[in-house]
Write a protein that holds these residues in place. Structure first.
Motif, short mmCIF file in Angstrom:
data_model
loop_
_atom_site.label_atom_id
_atom_site.label_comp_id
_atom_site.label_asym_id
_atom_site.label_seq_id
_atom_site.Cartn_x
_atom_site.Cartn_y
_atom_site.Cartn_z
N ASP A 7 8.68 -19.81 -9.79
CA ASP A 7 9.67 -20.85 -9.49
C ASP A 7 11.11 -20.38 -9.72
O ASP A 7 12.05 -21.16 -9.57
CB ASP A 7 9.40 -22.12 -10.27
CG ASP A 7 9.43 -21.91 -11.78
OD1 ASP A 7 9.43 -20.75 -12.23
OD2 ASP A 7 9.44 -22.92 -12.51
N TRP A 29 14.63 -14.23 8.42
CA TRP A 29 13.42 -14.97 8.06
C TRP A 29 13.71 -16.46 7.97
O TRP A 29 12.90 -17.28 8.39
CB TRP A 29 12.84 -14.47 6.75
CG TRP A 29 12.26 -13.09 6.79
CD1 TRP A 29 12.07 -12.29 7.88
CD2 TRP A 29 11.82 -12.32 5.68
NE1 TRP A 29 11.54 -11.09 7.52
CE2 TRP A 29 11.36 -11.07 6.18
CE3 TRP A 29 11.77 -12.56 4.31
CZ2 TRP A 29 10.85 -10.08 5.35
CZ3 TRP A 29 11.27 -11.57 3.48
CH2 TRP A 29 10.80 -10.34 3.99
N LEU A 35 11.02 -18.32 5.94
CA LEU A 35 11.42 -18.49 4.54
C LEU A 35 12.24 -19.76 4.39
O LEU A 35 13.32 -19.86 4.96
CB LEU A 35 12.23 -17.27 4.08
CG LEU A 35 12.75 -17.29 2.65
CD1 LEU A 35 11.60 -17.36 1.65
CD2 LEU A 35 13.60 -16.04 2.39
N PRO A 36 11.73 -20.73 3.63
CA PRO A 36 12.50 -21.96 3.42
C PRO A 36 13.60 -21.78 2.37
O PRO A 36 13.43 -21.04 1.41
CB PRO A 36 11.45 -22.97 2.93
CG PRO A 36 10.41 -22.12 2.26
CD PRO A 36 10.40 -20.81 3.02
N THR A 38 15.50 -23.22 -0.67
CA THR A 38 15.18 -24.19 -1.73
C THR A 38 16.41 -24.97 -2.16
O THR A 38 16.34 -26.16 -2.40
CB THR A 38 14.56 -23.46 -2.93
OG1 THR A 38 13.39 -22.78 -2.49
CG2 THR A 38 14.21 -24.42 -4.04
N PHE A 47 16.37 -19.15 -2.91
CA PHE A 47 14.98 -19.16 -2.50
C PHE A 47 14.07 -19.06 -3.72
O PHE A 47 14.39 -18.34 -4.66
CB PHE A 47 14.70 -17.96 -1.59
CG PHE A 47 15.70 -17.80 -0.49
CD1 PHE A 47 15.58 -18.52 0.68
CD2 PHE A 47 16.79 -16.95 -0.64
CE1 PHE A 47 16.51 -18.39 1.69
CE2 PHE A 47 17.72 -16.80 0.37
CZ PHE A 47 17.58 -17.53 1.53
N GLN A 48 12.94 -19.75 -3.67
CA GLN A 48 11.97 -19.60 -4.76
C GLN A 48 11.27 -18.26 -4.60
O GLN A 48 10.94 -17.84 -3.49
CB GLN A 48 10.94 -20.73 -4.73
CG GLN A 48 11.45 -22.00 -5.33
CD GLN A 48 10.34 -23.00 -5.54
OE1 GLN A 48 9.34 -23.00 -4.83
NE2 GLN A 48 10.51 -23.85 -6.53
N LYS A 50 8.27 -17.42 -5.17
CA LYS A 50 6.95 -17.51 -4.51
C LYS A 50 7.10 -17.58 -3.00
O LYS A 50 6.29 -17.00 -2.27
CB LYS A 50 6.16 -18.70 -5.03
CG LYS A 50 6.73 -20.04 -4.66
CD LYS A 50 5.89 -21.18 -5.18
CE LYS A 50 6.52 -22.50 -4.78
NZ LYS A 50 5.77 -23.63 -5.26
N ASP A 51 8.15 -18.24 -2.49
CA ASP A 51 8.38 -18.31 -1.05
C ASP A 51 8.80 -16.95 -0.49
O ASP A 51 8.40 -16.57 0.60
CB ASP A 51 9.45 -19.36 -0.72
CG ASP A 51 9.00 -20.77 -1.05
OD1 ASP A 51 7.78 -21.04 -1.05
OD2 ASP A 51 9.89 -21.62 -1.30
N GLU A 54 5.70 -14.79 -0.27
CA GLU A 54 4.86 -15.21 0.85
C GLU A 54 5.47 -14.74 2.18
O GLU A 54 4.76 -14.26 3.06
CB GLU A 54 4.67 -16.72 0.85
CG GLU A 54 3.84 -17.25 1.99
CD GLU A 54 2.39 -16.81 1.98
OE1 GLU A 54 1.70 -17.05 2.99
OE2 GLU A 54 1.93 -16.22 0.99
N ALA A 55 6.77 -14.88 2.34
CA ALA A 55 7.44 -14.43 3.56
C ALA A 55 7.28 -12.92 3.72
O ALA A 55 7.03 -12.42 4.84
CB ALA A 55 8.91 -14.82 3.54
#
Length: 71
Positions: A7, A29, A35-36, A38, A47-48, A50-51, A54-55
């Motif tokens: 996080d 991205w 990539l969202p 946050t 950005f988190q 974890k994201d 994942e990206a």
């Protein structure tokens, strides 16, 4: 250097270093929806971790599939 937690929030520059890419790749991205964002801090996206992980995983698996098709 401390360990990252899932996080933790990262800037585009931090995320780029973590993934071994340029900050422009991180921004790409985001624009592609991979990539969202946050949060934002002083006009900088955050950005988190974890994201970001994942990206990175998603884009690496896409690029490896593309290389396999070229063979």
């Amino acid at each position: 250097m401390r360990l990252l937690r899932l996080d933790d929030l990262l800037t585009a520059d931090d995320a780029a270093v973590l993934c071994g890419v340029k900050a422009n790749t991180i921004r790409a991205w985001v624009s592609r929806g991979i990539l969202p964002v946050t949060a934002a801090q002083s006009r900088r996206n955050l950005f988190q971790a974890k994201d970001v992980a994942e990206a990175d995983r998603l884009t690496r698996s896409r690029s490896s599939r593309a290389r396999q098709r070229e063979k």
